[in-house]
Design an enzyme around this catalytic site. Sequence first.
Site, PDB file in Angstrom:
ATOM      1  N   CYS A  41      -5.309   2.907  -0.444  1.00  0.00           N
ATOM      2  CA  CYS A  41      -5.651   4.101   0.339  1.00  0.00           C
ATOM      3  C   CYS A  41      -6.882   3.842   1.202  1.00  0.00           C
ATOM      4  O   CYS A  41      -7.595   2.869   1.030  1.00  0.00           O
ATOM      5  CB  CYS A  41      -5.960   5.256  -0.607  1.00  0.00           C
ATOM      6  SG  CYS A  41      -4.631   5.633  -1.750  1.00  0.00           S
ATOM      7  N   ARG A  94      -4.485  -1.026   6.056  1.00  0.00           N
ATOM      8  CA  ARG A  94      -4.533  -1.122   4.582  1.00  0.00           C
ATOM      9  C   ARG A  94      -3.193  -0.761   3.962  1.00  0.00           C
ATOM     10  O   ARG A  94      -2.985  -0.927   2.764  1.00  0.00           O
ATOM     11  CB  ARG A  94      -5.628  -0.195   4.048  1.00  0.00           C
ATOM     12  CG  ARG A  94      -7.019  -0.534   4.566  1.00  0.00           C
ATOM     13  CD  ARG A  94      -7.974   0.641   4.437  1.00  0.00           C
ATOM     14  NE  ARG A  94      -8.328   0.915   3.078  1.00  0.00           N
ATOM     15  CZ  ARG A  94      -9.341   0.336   2.432  1.00  0.00           C
ATOM     16  NH1 ARG A  94     -10.061  -0.575   3.060  1.00  0.00           N
ATOM     17  NH2 ARG A  94      -9.621   0.631   1.182  1.00  0.00           N
ATOM     18  N   TRP A  99      -1.691   5.314  -0.102  1.00  0.00           N
ATOM     19  CA  TRP A  99      -0.709   4.295  -0.523  1.00  0.00           C
ATOM     20  C   TRP A  99      -0.353   4.700  -1.941  1.00  0.00           C
ATOM     21  O   TRP A  99      -1.146   4.506  -2.869  1.00  0.00           O
ATOM     22  CB  TRP A  99      -1.329   2.906  -0.462  1.00  0.00           C
ATOM     23  CG  TRP A  99      -0.371   1.794  -0.670  1.00  0.00           C
ATOM     24  CD1 TRP A  99       0.729   1.482   0.090  1.00  0.00           C
ATOM     25  CD2 TRP A  99      -0.393   0.823  -1.715  1.00  0.00           C
ATOM     26  NE1 TRP A  99       1.363   0.384  -0.409  1.00  0.00           N
ATOM     27  CE2 TRP A  99       0.701  -0.053  -1.514  1.00  0.00           C
ATOM     28  CE3 TRP A  99      -1.232   0.590  -2.782  1.00  0.00           C
ATOM     29  CZ2 TRP A  99       0.977  -1.122  -2.344  1.00  0.00           C
ATOM     30  CZ3 TRP A  99      -0.969  -0.494  -3.613  1.00  0.00           C
ATOM     31  CH2 TRP A  99       0.131  -1.330  -3.404  1.00  0.00           C
ATOM     32  N   ASN A 149      -9.793   7.059  -3.069  1.00  0.00           N
ATOM     33  CA  ASN A 149      -9.141   5.751  -3.074  1.00  0.00           C
ATOM     34  C   ASN A 149      -9.401   5.147  -4.449  1.00  0.00           C
ATOM     35  O   ASN A 149     -10.539   5.037  -4.879  1.00  0.00           O
ATOM     36  CB  ASN A 149      -9.706   4.827  -1.987  1.00  0.00           C
ATOM     37  CG  ASN A 149      -9.119   3.421  -2.100  1.00  0.00           C
ATOM     38  OD1 ASN A 149      -7.973   3.275  -2.542  1.00  0.00           O
ATOM     39  ND2 ASN A 149      -9.889   2.403  -1.752  1.00  0.00           N
ATOM     40  N   GLY A 150      -8.320   4.750  -5.136  1.00  0.00           N
ATOM     41  CA  GLY A 150      -8.471   4.137  -6.464  1.00  0.00           C
ATOM     42  C   GLY A 150      -7.472   4.740  -7.431  1.00  0.00           C
ATOM     43  O   GLY A 150      -6.481   5.353  -7.036  1.00  0.00           O
ATOM     44  N   GLU A 180       2.529 -21.458   0.572  1.00  0.00           N
ATOM     45  CA  GLU A 180       2.001 -20.487   1.548  1.00  0.00           C
ATOM     46  C   GLU A 180       3.059 -20.182   2.605  1.00  0.00           C
ATOM     47  O   GLU A 180       3.244 -19.014   2.979  1.00  0.00           O
ATOM     48  CB  GLU A 180       0.733 -21.027   2.198  1.00  0.00           C
ATOM     49  CG  GLU A 180       0.154 -20.145   3.289  1.00  0.00           C
ATOM     50  CD  GLU A 180      -0.184 -18.729   2.823  1.00  0.00           C
ATOM     51  OE1 GLU A 180      -0.184 -18.459   1.606  1.00  0.00           O
ATOM     52  OE2 GLU A 180      -0.413 -17.868   3.697  1.00  0.00           O
ATOM     53  N   LYS A 212       4.499 -16.379   3.398  1.00  0.00           N
ATOM     54  CA  LYS A 212       4.447 -15.818   4.756  1.00  0.00           C
ATOM     55  C   LYS A 212       5.810 -15.282   5.162  1.00  0.00           C
ATOM     56  O   LYS A 212       5.944 -14.175   5.660  1.00  0.00           O
ATOM     57  CB  LYS A 212       3.972 -16.883   5.753  1.00  0.00           C
ATOM     58  CG  LYS A 212       2.496 -17.155   5.695  1.00  0.00           C
ATOM     59  CD  LYS A 212       1.676 -16.150   6.446  1.00  0.00           C
ATOM     60  CE  LYS A 212       0.758 -15.224   5.706  1.00  0.00           C
ATOM     61  NZ  LYS A 212       0.334 -15.352   4.388  1.00  0.00           N
ATOM     62  N   GLU A 217       6.894 -12.154   2.958  1.00  0.00           N
ATOM     63  CA  GLU A 217       6.157 -10.879   3.040  1.00  0.00           C
ATOM     64  C   GLU A 217       6.353 -10.182   4.380  1.00  0.00           C
ATOM     65  O   GLU A 217       6.188  -8.967   4.453  1.00  0.00           O
ATOM     66  CB  GLU A 217       4.682 -11.067   2.722  1.00  0.00           C
ATOM     67  CG  GLU A 217       3.880 -11.914   3.653  1.00  0.00           C
ATOM     68  CD  GLU A 217       2.415 -11.971   3.238  1.00  0.00           C
ATOM     69  OE1 GLU A 217       1.901 -11.009   2.627  1.00  0.00           O
ATOM     70  OE2 GLU A 217       1.774 -12.980   3.516  1.00  0.00           O
ATOM     71  N   HIS A 251      16.085 -30.450 -10.957  1.00  0.00           N
ATOM     72  CA  HIS A 251      16.053 -29.850 -12.305  1.00  0.00           C
ATOM     73  C   HIS A 251      16.593 -28.426 -12.299  1.00  0.00           C
ATOM     74  O   HIS A 251      16.196 -27.611 -13.130  1.00  0.00           O
ATOM     75  CB  HIS A 251      14.623 -29.900 -12.857  1.00  0.00           C
ATOM     76  CG  HIS A 251      14.111 -31.291 -12.990  1.00  0.00           C
ATOM     77  ND1 HIS A 251      14.531 -32.156 -13.983  1.00  0.00           N
ATOM     78  CD2 HIS A 251      13.278 -32.011 -12.204  1.00  0.00           C
ATOM     79  CE1 HIS A 251      13.954 -33.340 -13.823  1.00  0.00           C
ATOM     80  NE2 HIS A 251      13.173 -33.275 -12.755  1.00  0.00           N
ATOM     81  N   LYS A 305      -3.164  -4.462   2.472  1.00  0.00           N
ATOM     82  CA  LYS A 305      -4.012  -5.585   2.889  1.00  0.00           C
ATOM     83  C   LYS A 305      -4.863  -6.064   1.719  1.00  0.00           C
ATOM     84  O   LYS A 305      -5.112  -7.245   1.579  1.00  0.00           O
ATOM     85  CB  LYS A 305      -4.932  -5.165   4.045  1.00  0.00           C
ATOM     86  CG  LYS A 305      -5.831  -6.288   4.564  1.00  0.00           C
ATOM     87  CD  LYS A 305      -5.031  -7.480   5.048  1.00  0.00           C
ATOM     88  CE  LYS A 305      -5.909  -8.628   5.499  1.00  0.00           C
ATOM     89  NZ  LYS A 305      -5.142  -9.863   5.758  1.00  0.00           N
TER      90      LYS A 305
HETATM   91  C1  AGP Z   1      -1.262 -12.904   1.918  1.00  0.00           C
HETATM   92  O1  AGP Z   1      -0.683 -12.912   3.208  1.00  0.00           O
HETATM   93  C2  AGP Z   1      -1.167 -11.555   1.259  1.00  0.00           C
HETATM   94  N1  AGP Z   1      -1.717 -10.541   2.089  1.00  0.00           N
HETATM   95  C3  AGP Z   1      -1.724 -11.550  -0.151  1.00  0.00           C
HETATM   96  O2  AGP Z   1      -1.053 -12.541  -0.884  1.00  0.00           O
HETATM   97  C4  AGP Z   1      -3.236 -11.814  -0.277  1.00  0.00           C
HETATM   98  O3  AGP Z   1      -3.513 -13.165   0.030  1.00  0.00           O
HETATM   99  C5  AGP Z   1      -3.642 -11.539  -1.726  1.00  0.00           C
HETATM  100  O4  AGP Z   1      -3.370 -10.185  -2.010  1.00  0.00           O
HETATM  101  C6  AGP Z   1      -5.118 -11.831  -2.001  1.00  0.00           C
HETATM  102  O5  AGP Z   1      -5.921 -10.970  -1.234  1.00  0.00           O
HETATM  103  P1  AGP Z   1      -7.503 -11.285  -1.143  1.00  0.00           P
HETATM  104  O6  AGP Z   1      -7.637 -12.637  -0.508  1.00  0.00           O
HETATM  105  O7  AGP Z   1      -8.071 -10.181  -0.316  1.00  0.00           O
HETATM  106  O8  AGP Z   1      -8.031 -11.290  -2.555  1.00  0.00           O
END
Ligand code: AGP
Length: 608
Positions: A2, A27, A75, A101-102, A481, A485, A488, A504, A603
């Site tokens: 949020c 966010r 959120w 937020n939380g 990675e 990418k 997501e 395997h 985010k």
């Molecule tokens: C990566 O593209 C994602 N947004 C996610 O995996 C992110 O790297 C992960 O949530 C860690 O976030 P941070 O680096 O803010 O701790």
Amino acid sequence: MCGIVGYIGLRQAAPVLLDGLAKLEYRGYDSAGIAVYDGKDINITKSKGRLQVLCELTHDGEKLPGHVGIGHTRWATHGEPNDVNSHPHFNESRSIVVVHNGIIENYASIKAKLIEKGYNFVSETDTEVIAHMLDYYYKGDPLEAIRKVMHRAEGAYALGIIFKEKPDMLYAVRKDSPLIVGKAADGNIIASDVPAVLKYTRDVCFIQNGEIAVLSKEDIKFCTIDAEDIQKEFTKIEWDVNAADKCGYEHYMLKEMFEQPEVIKDTLGSFFEDDRIVIPGVSITDEEIKKISKIYIVACGSAYHTGVTAKYVYEGMARIPVEVDLASEFRYRDPLLDKDSLVIIVSQSGETADSKAALEEAKRRGVRTLGIVNAIGSSIARDADDVVYTLAGLEIAVATTKAYSAQLIAHYMIALKFGLIRGEISEEEASDYIKDLKKLPDQVEMLLNNREKIQHFATRYAAAKDVFFIGRGIDYAISLEASLKLKEISYIHSEAYAAGELKHGTISLIEDGTLVAAVLTQEELYKKTMNNIVEVKTRGAFVLSVTNEGNTEIEKISDYNIYIPQTNKYFTNSLAIIPLQLFAYYVSVGKGFDVDKPRNLAKSVTVE
Ligand code: AGP
């Protein structure tokens, strides 16, 4: 995650709130709302959906006059995304209004007790419990009621609160969820993050846990949960206001990919004082560095993937054993840390709940901690024994690119410095490493500028159902990675596999036309991975390879090849990831998805 905003001042509050919420959209959210106090009533408009819906309902804020207000992008964690569950939330008499937020972890037991006392709830949220708790404790002193709630509520919260009986005051409270206060010429602002206030001020104060901010039009006072008044410092934010703007790019993600050369250069530069290699801002001594027995790199998502690469770099350059842990695993596995361990927590936001908890676990065990963090003043940056900042600036797109690249540079330079201090690297070797590192920005820029080939390839694979990324050693880390990418932002199922692991089990999934992306940047492993390419080819796979210039052997077995410039074997991730970021981006664009705000994602994941 949020976002909250609040304003009190000479301006009409509603437009300031809507501006601020727009800067917090990155966010991730599913509903939004604002409450404005016109001196007589506190009026609320809130709704499920994008912020645009709220702007239309309020005629860009005109329908909600008043000089003090709070706003929220939600959120959903407790209660589905709908109008009723959206924030802000009132007490029953509508004399107190809250945004949050939380997560209030003990909200259910508190809610049950309040219902027993005759309180009626309209939503399924944990936040509404806060509104009724404030009502229950309020006897005319807002601070007293707030402190009682803070002593009772468990979990994480950043709160914005207005009391009808205090028309000239706005209250903000923090425990574990980020919260800042901005001092502007014509009023004062609260927000979850810096971008929400940059249009009005660069003078920002980071609220810490257990602190309360009391804002009037002219003044901001601070006190603690224990009723002691405190003085707080304000920081001048130097970010470019454009950081929170696309600057002509179609998406923030594309803009941030193109910022990588600059970010790599800036982050690299922060490790030099004159020509001497330093680790900026840390207190760890050379003696302590010489005694490090083991490094634990702990993080989530892409930050974790930098750790998988960094293992090879720290072990190769500084000869220090490294374990890499997912933060969500580390905190529960009772790690065998010894007194000379170093725990490195990597986090772009510095607010990821699992990474924060892992940091607390390491500190509880008395082990030295180092944060590699992008967000200035964030929880991890503040709570680690030392912090090295990545100079990626504000990263808006949920899918990280420039922060990831900056984290890699931080790992390289820390490993280099550790290797020098521990006598594992000579000055001459260090000089060669530095030469390669200083070439990276231009090499990354060249890969970005030659993106047509990967863009063309990506448009052909927008309809792919399964994509496998394979590699060995650092190439496996790059595959992890690249796969994340793609997943997501394009929602295509993808797996990253250590190339030697395919036989395997996973190779049973390869069938005619399956796309396999092979990463080959480690020369000593070329042959092995090329054998794996032959294995998948014989089962019908179509193979995209990302490899070093000069490895033209690949063209005999691979269908589509992307070459990256030569660099030291430890730094190839910084180059190979560029075409793979672009691949994911263009597939997502080809599918017409919201690249910057992918479904279900935030985010920064500030909840467990
Ligand atoms: C990566 O593209 C994602 N947004 C996610 O995996 C992110 O790297 C992960 O949530 C860690 O976030 P941070 O680096 O803010 O701790």
